[in-house]
Design a protein around this motif. Structure first.
Motif, PDB file in Angstrom:
ATOM      1  N   ARG A   1      38.848  19.125  62.809  1.00 28.60           N
ATOM      2  CA  ARG A   1      38.229  18.890  61.493  1.00 28.60           C
ATOM      3  C   ARG A   1      39.203  19.138  60.350  1.00 28.60           C
ATOM      4  O   ARG A   1      39.091  18.525  59.303  1.00 28.60           O
ATOM      5  N   ASP A   2      40.131  20.039  60.545  1.00 25.27           N
ATOM      6  CA  ASP A   2      41.058  20.424  59.479  1.00 25.27           C
ATOM      7  C   ASP A   2      42.428  19.769  59.592  1.00 25.27           C
ATOM      8  O   ASP A   2      43.327  20.100  58.835  1.00 25.27           O
ATOM      9  N   ARG A   3      42.596  18.857  60.524  1.00 31.58           N
ATOM     10  CA  ARG A   3      43.915  18.253  60.747  1.00 31.58           C
ATOM     11  C   ARG A   3      43.826  16.731  60.748  1.00 31.58           C
ATOM     12  O   ARG A   3      42.804  16.151  61.042  1.00 31.58           O
ATOM     13  N   ARG A   4      44.950  16.126  60.474  1.00 31.34           N
ATOM     14  CA  ARG A   4      45.079  14.681  60.609  1.00 31.34           C
ATOM     15  C   ARG A   4      45.645  14.417  61.997  1.00 31.34           C
ATOM     16  O   ARG A   4      46.764  14.823  62.303  1.00 31.34           O
TER      17      ARG A   4
ATOM     18  N   HIS B   1      33.533  12.253  62.638  1.00 33.89           N
ATOM     19  CA  HIS B   1      34.317  12.593  61.452  1.00 33.89           C
ATOM     20  C   HIS B   1      35.039  11.326  60.993  1.00 33.89           C
ATOM     21  O   HIS B   1      35.798  10.734  61.761  1.00 33.89           O
TER      22      HIS B   1
END
Length: 66
Positions: A11-14, A39
């Motif tokens: 969720r917090d990364r590309r 997402h």
């Protein structure tokens, strides 16, 4: 890494590529892929599925759609 933990980190990364198995101890692999695709950032990330499981025609079709 357990699938729920991997989803939390994602969720917090590309992401550029996801490599996974459909045989997971704590979550069904198809459920993992659906959750990942929910997402918007990960909707089009390439996923490579490597598994020793013999997939049914329905499972193969579901992976092809994703």
């Amino acid at each position: 890494m357990p699938p729920p933990q991997a989803l939390a980190i994602a969720r917090d990364r590309r992401l550029h590529l996801v490599v996974t198995d459909v045989n997971m101890p704590s979550m069904d692999g198809m459920t993992f892929l659906r959750a990942l695709r929910e997402h918007p950032r990960h909707a089009r990330v390439p996923v490579l599925v490597v598994t020793s499981k013999e997939l049914s025609d329905a499972e193969t079709a579901a992976l092809d759609r994703r």
